[in-house]
Enzyme design. Sequence first.
Site, short mmCIF file in Angstrom:
data_model
loop_
_atom_site.label_atom_id
_atom_site.label_comp_id
_atom_site.label_asym_id
_atom_site.label_seq_id
_atom_site.Cartn_x
_atom_site.Cartn_y
_atom_site.Cartn_z
N GLY A 264 0.65 -1.09 -0.15
CA GLY A 264 0.10 -0.04 0.07
C GLY A 264 0.82 1.23 -0.02
O GLY A 264 2.16 1.19 0.07
N VAL A 265 0.08 2.29 -0.15
CA VAL A 265 0.83 3.36 -0.02
C VAL A 265 1.34 4.08 1.37
O VAL A 265 0.53 3.57 2.18
CB VAL A 265 0.22 4.94 -0.50
CG1 VAL A 265 0.76 6.13 -0.73
CG2 VAL A 265 -0.36 4.47 -2.16
N GLY A 266 2.51 4.61 1.45
CA GLY A 266 2.85 4.78 2.84
C GLY A 266 4.34 4.44 3.33
O GLY A 266 4.96 3.65 2.38
N SER A 267 4.85 5.02 4.47
CA SER A 267 6.12 5.03 4.57
C SER A 267 6.60 3.55 5.08
O SER A 267 7.68 3.05 4.66
CB SER A 267 6.56 5.92 5.67
OG SER A 267 5.87 5.75 7.14
N VAL A 268 5.56 2.77 5.90
CA VAL A 268 6.09 1.29 6.09
C VAL A 268 6.21 0.42 5.04
O VAL A 268 7.10 -0.22 4.78
CB VAL A 268 4.88 0.76 7.13
CG1 VAL A 268 5.64 -0.71 7.70
CG2 VAL A 268 4.91 1.85 8.38
N GLU A 289 -0.94 -1.76 -6.73
CA GLU A 289 -1.46 -0.77 -7.41
C GLU A 289 -0.69 0.31 -7.54
O GLU A 289 -0.90 1.43 -8.46
CB GLU A 289 -2.74 -0.59 -6.70
CG GLU A 289 -2.58 0.03 -5.28
CD GLU A 289 -3.89 0.22 -4.31
OE1 GLU A 289 -4.96 -0.30 -4.97
OE2 GLU A 289 -3.84 0.84 -3.32
N ASN A 379 -8.46 8.70 4.42
CA ASN A 379 -8.35 9.02 3.08
C ASN A 379 -9.43 7.90 2.25
O ASN A 379 -10.81 8.60 1.83
CB ASN A 379 -7.18 8.34 2.77
CG ASN A 379 -6.00 9.27 3.08
OD1 ASN A 379 -6.12 10.39 3.08
ND2 ASN A 379 -4.88 8.73 3.40
N GLY A 383 -7.37 0.24 -2.34
CA GLY A 383 -7.44 -1.05 -2.91
C GLY A 383 -7.10 -2.05 -1.96
O GLY A 383 -7.04 -3.33 -1.98
#
Lengths: 505, 505
Positions: A264-268, A289, A379, A383
Amino acid sequence: MLEHRIRHIGLQSRVMTADEAQTWIRDGMTLGVSGFTKSGDAKAVLQALANRVEESGERLSIDVYSGASLGDTDGILSAHHLIRRRLPYQSDGLMREAINAGELEYVDQHLSHTAELLRGGSLGEIDLAIIEATAITQDGGIIPTTSVGNSPIFVQRAKHVIVEINMNIPEAFEGLHDIYLPLDRPQRLPIPIRSVRDRIGSMSIPCDPEKIVAIVPSTLSDTPSSIVPADADTLRMAGYILDFLEHEVRYGRLPKQLAPLQSGVGSVSNAVLSGLVNSAFEHLEIYTEVMQDAVFELFDAGKVSFASASSLTLSEHKARRVTNDIARYRDRMILRPQEISNHPEVVRRLGVIAMNTALEADIYGNVNSTHVFGTHMMNGIGGSGDFARNAALTVFVTKSVAKGGRVSSIVPFVTHVDHTEHDVDVLVTERGLADLRGLSPRQRARTIISTLAHPDYRDALLDYFERAQRRGGQTPHLLEEALSWHNRFRETGDMRKTKNLARVM
Amino acid sequence: MLEHRIRHIGLQSRVMTADEAQTWIRDGMTLGVSGFTKSGDAKAVLQALANRVEESGERLSIDVYSGASLGDTDGILSAHHLIRRRLPYQSDGLMREAINAGELEYVDQHLSHTAELLRGGSLGEIDLAIIEATAITQDGGIIPTTSVGNSPIFVQRAKHVIVEINMNIPEAFEGLHDIYLPLDRPQRLPIPIRSVRDRIGSMSIPCDPEKIVAIVPSTLSDTPSSIVPADADTLRMAGYILDFLEHEVRYGRLPKQLAPLQSGVGSVSNAVLSGLVNSAFEHLEIYTEVMQDAVFELFDAGKVSFASASSLTLSEHKARRVTNDIARYRDRMILRPQEISNHPEVVRRLGVIAMNTALEADIYGNVNSTHVFGTHMMNGIGGSGDFARNAALTVFVTKSVAKGGRVSSIVPFVTHVDHTEHDVDVLVTERGLADLRGLSPRQRARTIISTLAHPDYRDALLDYFERAQRRGGQTPHLLEEALSWHNRFRETGDMRKTKNLARVM
């Protein structure tokens, strides 16, 4: 230069400015616009629309359907109160405020669902599609830029289409995209993807040239991704996941090259992928995605052999490099429509390893990934559900506490459920990794509390669970206390403190 | 007669009694047993095991994996405290008590997931498969009886196999089943089903004859399904759904012959299908996990042209007729493995209309279909999630109140989430039908409260929603009150009454 990019001769006469093109937008319309996680979004015409209402004081209310989040445009549209309905995803601060104030109807959808809902007729008609493009082919086909998203279905269904040709996107982007539109039922066929690298469609979005009413040259850049740099906790979580993957390989449950990775989107997520740069893993594949910066670090390190996604969402620095160097990567990556990148059929067939971020998780492993304290939208589900439900291995990560320790991310009862315990195999905090596969809810609770909770909250969670167990049940709860931690925070600003301070946990 | 049914000559010597065969079962083993919604379950050997421990006083603890619920056997095994872990579904009263008392670990799974989890290695090894069969083919293939369930994956992975030949199942059952096992990744291929009627596999479950250690003749019948007859409310709900489907056809959102229908187990689902007997719809198709009585009424009325499922779960009367007359229906139906009947790939490709039952739903459309008051397991999620997430149209039904009106099924906040608002298109009670497609949560709440709630609760729901809205948010809630209705019931036996009766809603 522009003529180069409009290869259909008849269309060259439809070039106009964004100010001219925006007059196609009328009150009450439904727009289908390109853009996925701030990339490849239609920017020029929508911003010109905002200028128009700014100047005229006109009141306009439109439905905006997209791939996923737009860049700054979502905020600009919100600030001008232009949106009546927005779907399926957004991540803008201003729009978030408007959503939570009830100023617009936000329909948060699984990203693979929107195209099907359009086909099914329950989301109405698309009056106008606005699509950012690299070029238009001789037969009117639209070559996207940094994302594909829902653009193919919008173009297919729209009455009219406006194309924004982004002159800053190198023409070498041609060939990066693979456009496949499932047929209407009952003619629908299996999606013929058997490997991450399979190309199954065309390089441009088919479009009847008659539908293209305006072509707008643009030089606006994507809004850069603003990933928070990995901190010690983030790196620790990434480390647990890498150890776990190695462990799974050792026990023969995963092959040496792992399985296609989704993050997924994000720093982790970005940190987990970055961590693979220095791992022993090789010949990795990505089926996701969004490609973030880390995917290109892995390409450059020779660790990833192929990557498939629906968008490139990069930091400013990385975007500049990748965009100009796209020819170097083009034969190792594909950008697909989001209903294909996120399709349950493909995700399950490939046996994806899915890694996504939770806002909070409860002691049984139900995950809230969208609603702050159960009410306020962050947000959207994006997905995550497409992947979590269908992946061969589903991981969710969250730090064990937030707000300086005043909020525990592991709670007795989540305030909103996006992913049920059936869909959560592995949970990770900076305290450890809990492998929940094959466990009953009571077993899950013991593992989650002892492995994942912050020490400040561990005893209280255990106390809750033990008292709940005395009332029996498959999933023991004390309903009168289940949400009390969140209430306590609302009253005192700290989940650990009661209002009158009579009882400190 | 029995020799007729064991066509592999070498296997005829392995015939023995259930008492002899049960000695293969040892403490700590994991069994994979046939059976799906009380049909085609392995009965003789497990019941002989119960007799053994009854007589010997021996303590034995085994893991039992199945397709879905077994018939009376689940209760017998529970009563003898034989089960350590049970998955992925059950529906037995005695076992339910044991689960809720914490006496066994019940792992409630999406029914399409179990086979994948076994392949992935996270559920351990199958020591012994026990499969009810009509016959064994010349090469050792096992022809199932009234269900397929997870039997193919159990046989594939088990070290040893016991076959119960049910002599009461006519040999004409041969040809009813279509056995397809997805290949291990990365060889996995698209599932080549393009229509409900496509046959893609073999008529028997492939089995290495060496693995078959015992063959037990049996004459035990399936436990009959006990569907509560439709009452006025049930018929009203069925009527709303039929009206809605006609409406969708009228507006061109569904074709005249509808789309393949899935219906969960239960009286409402059965009533909806029965209602189709007198409708104008024709050439209907069924793609579901369980065929109940109504499917055969539709066959007999010439309304259904083809039906695909994983089991036949029929009343005693209907079972007798259908079993003996199976040749009449055999070319119009297929029984498939549950990972195929419930596969997200196929469900989405075919555009199934899914109809399932909710225990409760909240004002935003989140559905609880498993946990009574959030804690006590009723049956399990079964296949509802496989269908709800991937169907083209997802409907959930529930009566607006339970327990003589003392419990509202429409609540501010569900006590457990099995299906999130993203996966619930339409909700139905005897008060009406709410079409939630394309609505934001606040719009959903207004529709659900005004259309579906019982009048005794409508004002209180609206009051909750309006007060919650003042705090803002995408999904407004008052967390300190969200579960108070359930607490009130726990304290007073009635969601409408406060403890001290000071405030009556």
